[in-house]
Design a protein around this motif. Structure first.
Motif: not given
Length: 424
Positions: A273-276, A285-288, A292-299
């Protein structure tokens, strides 16, 4: 044969064996000889090889993988049982080469449930049967509606198996005792099940069909590597543009390398889902990307930069290097398109499907086991120049059909393909 077996398979010839009206199944809680020790050293393995080589009759074989936890489909436990040898639980991590065991059992019939699922991981560690009996496939041919191991053991033998540990992480070490009990019980009654199903198939006149199916499984070569495996990313139907497809490809490839290096399931590294999501958004950008869903604060920042770099590689590709929307089909188009592309072929397919379905119902087995749907489609899309029973038999052979399947379907397909298409 036990009383439970006799009760289970004493039904009329028009119906598959069933024990619905019989006594409640007996819970199978412990292996007959208790839980055997896990074999994890060359010395202990040598003793198992000798014991199983000296055993008699078929050998029950099963394997446990760590799907969803580890990279790939390797075996993390192999279970065997044979008369005169008892049950063995072998750790392929400690004993990664089981070719000696495979050679010791080369003259024995191997009994597996859903053999095509386990054979690839067994082949990797040196185990390949020359003869087998697949109890799941036998159940399909015999007309059982439910062919999972637990359902088959219950319906045919009158015992219930615990199935609570089928999806656990079998790469765990040491393996907990309840898991080992479950693993040993999976092969406890497999030979008994094989014997009862052989009797039932013989009664229905289908035993030779089963032998042909089993021989085809043994003779089948390992599957070829899948072309463009990234296209199987879940949610791909949302991705339309070629640049977005390139993002999926780059992220999938980067994720696969990380997963392989860390020996974890790719989905635990980055979800489909994160890939899609990244493919649809094309973040610059990295911030953008982090939003996105799947790239949250835990990453972590390093991970985000790694995925962002993959996105940037896709964004920088020239048009000529972008992937095409879809691979060129290797066979007939999807059946839903036949009416527009070739109405006569669509009519042939409808008639053939009806004929095969009717025959499968008469034989009390699934349509796909009577004849592979792909073989029916290919035959109807490009029928032989002469629509005769012998020509159709040759075409079915070329599509991988077994002789029993040809005997049961060639004549009716000749009639179906010869029928005049309906007029508008």
């Amino acid at each position: 044969m036990t009383d439970a077996q006799e009760t289970a398979i004493s039904s009329n010839a028009a119906q598959p064996p069933s024990r619905d009206a019989g006594p409640a199944p007996v819970p199978l809680l412990e292996p007959r000889e208790g839980i055997p020790p896990v074999i994890a050293t060359p010395e202990a393995l040598a003793e198992v090889v000798d014991a199983f080589a000296a055993g008699s009759g078929p050998v029950a074989v099963d394997a446990e993988r760590a799907s969803g936890y580890r990279y790939g489909q390797r075996a993390y436990l192999v279970q065997l049982r044979r008369a005169g040898a008892g049950t063995a639980l072998i750790d392929p991590v400690g004993c990664p080469n089981l070719s000696g065991l495979g050679e010791a059992l080369q003259d024995a019939e191997w009994v597996l449930h859903a053999a095509t699922q386990d054979l690839p991981c067994l082949r990797e560690i040196g185990m390949q049967p020359k003869r087998l009996f697949d109890t799941e496939l036998a159940g399909r041919l015999a007309g059982f509606a439910r062919v999972g191991l637990g359902a088959m053991v219950e319906n045919v033998l009158g015992y219930s198996l615990e199935k609570g540990h089928s999806a656990v992480d079998w790469s765990t070490r040491p393996l907990p005792e309840p898991w080992l009990r479950y693993a040993a019980l999976d092969v406890e009654l497999l030979v008994d099940l094989r014997d009862a199903l052989e009797e039932e198939l013989e009664r229905q006149g289908k035993l030779d069909w089963a032998h042909q199916e089993f021989a085809a499984i043994v003779a089948a070569p390992p599957p070829a590597p899948r072309k463009d495996p990234w296209r199987r990313t879940s949610g791909m139907h949302k991705v339309r543009r070629r640049r977005q497809l390139a993002v999926v490809r780059e992220l999938w490839t980067a994720r696969d390398k990380v997963a392989q290096r860390r020996d974890v399931s790719p989905g635990k590294v980055l979800t489909d889902a994160a890939i899609v999501e990244a493919a649809l958004a094309l973040p610059s950008t990295v911030q953008a990307l982090a939003a996105l869903p799947g790239y949250g604060h835990r990453m972590g920042r390093k991970q985000l930069e790694q995925w962002h770099a993959a996105v940037q590689r896709a964004r920088a590709l020239p048009e000529s290097e972008l992937p095409q929307p879809a691979l060129a089909p290797s066979g007939p188009p999807p059946p839903r398109a036949w009416a527009d592309k070739d109405p006569a072929a669509a009519a042939r397919l409808s008639a053939a499907r009806t004929a095969v379905t009717k025959r499968a119902e008469e034989l009390n087995l699934p349509q796909e086991n009577l004849l592979a749907p792909d073989a029916v489609r290919r035959l109807c899309w490009e029928p032989p120049g002469e629509v005769s029973e012998s020509a159709i038999a040759d075409a079915l052979r070329a599509h991988g059909a077994r002789e029993w399947q040809i005997e049961q379907t060639a004549a009716l397909l000749a009639v179906a393909l010869s029928a005049e298409p309906p007029k508008d």
